[in-house]
Design a protein around this motif. Structure first.
Motif, short mmCIF file in Angstrom:
data_model
loop_
_atom_site.label_atom_id
_atom_site.label_comp_id
_atom_site.label_asym_id
_atom_site.label_seq_id
_atom_site.Cartn_x
_atom_site.Cartn_y
_atom_site.Cartn_z
N ALA A 1 4.27 4.01 -7.03
CA ALA A 1 3.57 3.69 -8.28
C ALA A 1 3.68 2.20 -8.60
O ALA A 1 2.69 1.57 -9.00
N LEU A 2 4.87 1.63 -8.40
CA LEU A 2 5.05 0.21 -8.68
C LEU A 2 4.23 -0.65 -7.72
O LEU A 2 3.59 -1.63 -8.13
N VAL A 3 4.20 -0.28 -6.44
CA VAL A 3 3.43 -1.05 -5.46
C VAL A 3 1.93 -0.94 -5.73
O VAL A 3 1.21 -1.94 -5.70
N ARG A 4 1.45 0.25 -6.02
CA ARG A 4 0.01 0.45 -6.22
C ARG A 4 -0.50 -0.12 -7.54
O ARG A 4 -1.57 -0.70 -7.58
N THR B 1 13.14 -3.74 0.88
CA THR B 1 14.30 -3.32 0.12
C THR B 1 13.90 -2.98 -1.29
O THR B 1 12.79 -3.31 -1.74
N VAL B 2 14.79 -2.30 -1.99
CA VAL B 2 14.63 -1.94 -3.39
C VAL B 2 15.96 -2.25 -4.06
O VAL B 2 17.01 -1.87 -3.54
N LYS C 1 8.12 -9.93 -4.19
CA LYS C 1 9.02 -9.17 -5.06
C LYS C 1 8.18 -8.67 -6.23
O LYS C 1 7.56 -9.45 -6.94
N ILE C 2 8.17 -7.35 -6.38
CA ILE C 2 7.36 -6.72 -7.42
C ILE C 2 8.30 -6.09 -8.44
O ILE C 2 9.17 -5.29 -8.08
N ALA D 1 13.33 -3.47 -8.65
CA ALA D 1 12.31 -4.32 -8.04
C ALA D 1 12.11 -3.86 -6.59
O ALA D 1 13.04 -3.35 -5.96
N VAL D 2 10.91 -4.07 -6.07
CA VAL D 2 10.58 -3.71 -4.69
C VAL D 2 10.21 -4.99 -3.96
O VAL D 2 9.47 -5.83 -4.48
#
Length: 121
Positions: free
Chosen positions: A79-82, A116-117, A96-97, A105-106
């Motif tokens: 969800a965070l990436v999309r 990494t997360v 870094k998201i 953070a991803v």
């Protein structure tokens, strides 16, 4: 708890080995940003503002282990990436998201691999 994490780690590694999954992208060149932008008028390069991947191609073993240790699921990361913000281009082919209301953070590379997360401090 340490025994559980160790058993979980071993299980993940064995499962990925059985599937023939790679722990990292197939090529080292996958870690580099494919965008080589020209210099903009105010001194930045367009590479700094290049769009990051909005899909997940896979997870490194390191990312899977960190997600397991921190009880972060694939649905949350996806969800965070999309749908998350553009993120910060770290200059090494990764972004870094992170969002204000998300406790983690991803880090994702240009090929869509989650590197990494980690928790946001």
């Amino acid at each position: 708890m340490k025994r559980f994490l160790r058993a979980t780690t071993v299980t993940i590694l064995l499962f990925m080995a059985a599937l023939g999954a790679s722990s990292s992208p197939a090529l080292a060149s996958d870690l580099k940003s494919p965008t080589q932008g020209a210099s903009l008028s105010w001194g930045f390069t367009s590479e700094k503002f290049a769009n990051r991947p909005r899909h997940i191609a896979g997870y490194t073993i390191h990312a899977k282990l960190r997600m397991s240790e921190r009880d972060i699921g694939e649905k949350e990361v996806n969800a965070l990436v999309r749908f998350g913000p553009e993120g910060i281009n770290q200059g090494d082919g990764t972004w870094k998201i992170m969002e204000a209301d998300t406790p983690f953070a991803v880090v994702i590379n240009g090929s869509g691999w989650v590197v990494t997360v980690h928790p946001v401090i």
